[in-house]
Design a protein around this motif. Structure first.
Motif, PDB file in Angstrom:
ATOM      1  N   ASP A 137       0.833  -1.206   0.000  1.00  0.00           N
ATOM      2  CA  ASP A 137       0.000   0.000   0.000  1.00  0.00           C
ATOM      3  C   ASP A 137       0.866   1.254   0.000  1.00  0.00           C
ATOM      4  N   THR A 138       2.035   1.175   0.613  1.00  0.00           N
ATOM      5  CA  THR A 138       3.035   2.233   0.504  1.00  0.00           C
ATOM      6  C   THR A 138       4.269   1.648  -0.160  1.00  0.00           C
ATOM      7  N   TYR A 139       5.032   2.497  -0.834  1.00  0.00           N
ATOM      8  CA  TYR A 139       6.203   2.000  -1.550  1.00  0.00           C
ATOM      9  C   TYR A 139       7.234   3.127  -1.623  1.00  0.00           C
ATOM     10  N   HIS A 140       8.269   3.007  -0.824  1.00  0.00           N
ATOM     11  CA  HIS A 140       9.281   4.052  -0.767  1.00  0.00           C
ATOM     12  C   HIS A 140      10.300   3.894  -1.888  1.00  0.00           C
ATOM     13  N   ARG A 141      11.160   4.894  -2.026  1.00  0.00           N
ATOM     14  CA  ARG A 141      11.981   5.034  -3.234  1.00  0.00           C
ATOM     15  C   ARG A 141      13.376   4.424  -3.152  1.00  0.00           C
ATOM     16  N   GLY A 142      13.726   3.827  -2.003  1.00  0.00           N
ATOM     17  CA  GLY A 142      15.098   3.385  -1.798  1.00  0.00           C
ATOM     18  C   GLY A 142      15.610   2.390  -2.813  1.00  0.00           C
ATOM     19  N   ALA A 143      14.827   1.369  -3.128  1.00  0.00           N
ATOM     20  CA  ALA A 143      15.281   0.345  -4.070  1.00  0.00           C
ATOM     21  C   ALA A 143      15.555   0.942  -5.441  1.00  0.00           C
ATOM     22  N   ALA A 144      14.656   1.806  -5.897  1.00  0.00           N
ATOM     23  CA  ALA A 144      14.833   2.430  -7.208  1.00  0.00           C
ATOM     24  C   ALA A 144      16.076   3.311  -7.234  1.00  0.00           C
ATOM     25  N   TYR A 145      16.300   4.058  -6.163  1.00  0.00           N
ATOM     26  CA  TYR A 145      17.477   4.930  -6.123  1.00  0.00           C
ATOM     27  C   TYR A 145      18.766   4.105  -6.165  1.00  0.00           C
ATOM     28  N   LEU A 146      18.845   3.057  -5.366  1.00  0.00           N
ATOM     29  CA  LEU A 146      20.042   2.218  -5.376  1.00  0.00           C
ATOM     30  C   LEU A 146      20.293   1.634  -6.764  1.00  0.00           C
ATOM     31  N   ALA A 147      19.227   1.237  -7.449  1.00  0.00           N
ATOM     32  CA  ALA A 147      19.376   0.668  -8.789  1.00  0.00           C
ATOM     33  C   ALA A 147      19.840   1.725  -9.790  1.00  0.00           C
ATOM     34  N   LEU A 148      19.295   2.930  -9.691  1.00  0.00           N
ATOM     35  CA  LEU A 148      19.687   3.991 -10.612  1.00  0.00           C
ATOM     36  C   LEU A 148      21.147   4.403 -10.424  1.00  0.00           C
ATOM     37  N   VAL A 149      21.652   4.311  -9.202  1.00  0.00           N
ATOM     38  CA  VAL A 149      23.043   4.670  -8.948  1.00  0.00           C
ATOM     39  C   VAL A 149      23.983   3.571  -9.427  1.00  0.00           C
ATOM     40  N   THR A 150      23.654   2.318  -9.144  1.00  0.00           N
ATOM     41  CA  THR A 150      24.600   1.226  -9.371  1.00  0.00           C
ATOM     42  C   THR A 150      24.340   0.403 -10.627  1.00  0.00           C
ATOM     43  N   GLY A 151      23.108   0.414 -11.125  1.00  0.00           N
ATOM     44  CA  GLY A 151      22.763  -0.469 -12.233  1.00  0.00           C
ATOM     45  C   GLY A 151      22.523  -1.904 -11.793  1.00  0.00           C
ATOM     46  N   THR A 205      10.558   4.156  -9.443  1.00  0.00           N
ATOM     47  CA  THR A 205       9.837   3.623  -8.292  1.00  0.00           C
ATOM     48  C   THR A 205       8.460   3.119  -8.696  1.00  0.00           C
ATOM     49  N   LEU A 206       7.753   3.882  -9.504  1.00  0.00           N
ATOM     50  CA  LEU A 206       6.426   3.467  -9.959  1.00  0.00           C
ATOM     51  C   LEU A 206       6.496   2.176 -10.763  1.00  0.00           C
ATOM     52  N   ASP A 207       7.534   2.046 -11.585  1.00  0.00           N
ATOM     53  CA  ASP A 207       7.687   0.822 -12.381  1.00  0.00           C
ATOM     54  C   ASP A 207       7.979  -0.378 -11.480  1.00  0.00           C
ATOM     55  N   LEU A 208       8.867  -0.199 -10.505  1.00  0.00           N
ATOM     56  CA  LEU A 208       9.159  -1.284  -9.584  1.00  0.00           C
ATOM     57  C   LEU A 208       7.934  -1.675  -8.771  1.00  0.00           C
ATOM     58  N   HIS A 209       7.181  -0.684  -8.323  1.00  0.00           N
ATOM     59  CA  HIS A 209       5.969  -0.943  -7.555  1.00  0.00           C
ATOM     60  C   HIS A 209       5.003  -1.808  -8.370  1.00  0.00           C
ATOM     61  N   ARG A 210       4.806  -1.432  -9.609  1.00  0.00           N
ATOM     62  CA  ARG A 210       3.896  -2.179 -10.480  1.00  0.00           C
ATOM     63  C   ARG A 210       4.375  -3.615 -10.664  1.00  0.00           C
ATOM     64  N   ARG A 211       5.656  -3.797 -10.889  1.00  0.00           N
ATOM     65  CA  ARG A 211       6.195  -5.143 -11.112  1.00  0.00           C
ATOM     66  C   ARG A 211       6.112  -5.997  -9.847  1.00  0.00           C
ATOM     67  N   MET A 212       6.335  -5.374  -8.688  1.00  0.00           N
ATOM     68  CA  MET A 212       6.238  -6.137  -7.450  1.00  0.00           C
ATOM     69  C   MET A 212       4.804  -6.548  -7.150  1.00  0.00           C
ATOM     70  N   LEU A 213       3.860  -5.669  -7.433  1.00  0.00           N
ATOM     71  CA  LEU A 213       2.454  -6.033  -7.236  1.00  0.00           C
ATOM     72  C   LEU A 213       2.077  -7.226  -8.112  1.00  0.00           C
ATOM     73  N   ALA A 214       2.542  -7.204  -9.357  1.00  0.00           N
ATOM     74  CA  ALA A 214       2.272  -8.332 -10.246  1.00  0.00           C
ATOM     75  C   ALA A 214       2.939  -9.604  -9.720  1.00  0.00           C
ATOM     76  N   GLY A 215       4.149  -9.468  -9.171  1.00  0.00           N
ATOM     77  CA  GLY A 215       4.845 -10.620  -8.628  1.00  0.00           C
ATOM     78  C   GLY A 215       4.142 -11.216  -7.418  1.00  0.00           C
ATOM     79  N   ILE A 216       3.579 -10.347  -6.578  1.00  0.00           N
ATOM     80  CA  ILE A 216       2.835 -10.835  -5.417  1.00  0.00           C
ATOM     81  C   ILE A 216       1.617 -11.632  -5.865  1.00  0.00           C
ATOM     82  N   GLN A 217       0.894 -11.115  -6.828  1.00  0.00           N
ATOM     83  CA  GLN A 217      -0.285 -11.836  -7.313  1.00  0.00           C
ATOM     84  C   GLN A 217       0.096 -13.175  -7.923  1.00  0.00           C
ATOM     85  N   ALA A 218       1.207 -13.209  -8.660  1.00  0.00           N
ATOM     86  CA  ALA A 218       1.666 -14.469  -9.247  1.00  0.00           C
ATOM     87  C   ALA A 218       2.071 -15.461  -8.155  1.00  0.00           C
TER      88      ALA A 218
END
Length: 244
Positions: A137-151, A205-218
């Motif tokens: 229901d909430t989704y913070h930006r940390g994972a996306a930021y780490l990915a954008l910095v490091t690849g 972050t929005l893209d990761l959130h969407r993909r994680m929601l799909a992963g949870i349902q799967a």
């Protein structure tokens, strides 16, 4: 991949400890499996080497230990700083977990995570910021930021069964409970040179959130199980507005 000299610089940051985490996970598995039936699905999706960001939903108090011990590779997870007190705090530091102040900007926690990834290791993030229903229901930006910095690729992971329906935020499942950890498909995000704009981080972050929601349902469909639902009304979990 970026280096320690790239911005933000991490060449002056101390790496998390590795010895106890890397060499004694087998003992942790032995102890936990005496009480719970822990099953890791699709471990083959976990990259065998190189930096990885594991982004997991958060439903129970044992999610962090399970992530560090049962993931196919050792995980250094962002862990709320409130836990780094006394014997527990010394233990968490010894096994390489990363203290994080969830209620304000924490540049040191971010740099330690970046240092870990630049060293080719695995960092764990709970984007919800706290335990809850696990439905993001909430989704913070940390994972996306780490990915954008490091690849580094982001690997979604779904916990199911680590808290029972109606259980409090600090409750444990009953003895013999089956706990699933379902590994999703890696999400590739290209590293972006400094400066990284808030709009860019928000988009990732929005893209990761969407993909994680799909992963949870799967994961729920595959296991035929359900998440535990909300915490009891008299046990509100604090959801930090700031922090990664």
């Amino acid at each position: 991949m970026t280096t320690h000299a790239d911005r933000p610089r991490t060449d002056g940051v101390r790496s998390p400890a590795t010895f106890w985490l890397y060499r004694f996970r087998w003992f942790g598995r032995l102890v936990i499996r005496r009480r719970y039936d822990v099953r890791v699905l699709h471990a083959e999706r976990f990259p065998a080497d190189g930096p990885v960001i594991v982004a997991a939903n958060h439903i129970g108090v044992i999610d962090g230990p399970l992530l560090a011990i049962f993931a196919p590779r050792p995980v250094h997870a962002w862990t709320k700083i409130e836990m780094f007190k006394g014997l527990l705090g010394r233990f968490l530091s010894a096994v390489g977990q990363i203290p994080l102040d969830r209620f304000r900007s924490d540049p040191l926690a971010v740099k330690v995570a970046l240092r870990t990834l630049r060293d080719g290791r695995v960092v764990g993030v709970f984007p919800e910021g706290t335990r809850g229903n696990g439905e993001l229901d909430t989704y913070h930006r940390g994972a996306a930021y780490l990915a954008l910095v490091t690849g580094a690729p982001v690997l979604p992971l779904t916990f199911i069964g680590s808290r029972e329906s109606g259980g409090s935020s600090g409750s444990l499942p009953k003895k013999g409970a089956r706990i699933h950890m379902v590994v999703g498909d890696p999400v590739r995000i290209d590293a972006v040179p400094w400066p990284r704009t808030p709009a860019l981080v928000e988009k990732a972050t929005l893209d990761l959130h969407r993909r994680m929601l799909a992963g949870i349902q799967a994961a729920l469909a595959e296991t035929g199980r359900a998440l535990p639902g909300p915490l009891p009304t008299n046990d509100p979990a604090l959801d930090p507005d700031e922090g990664p």
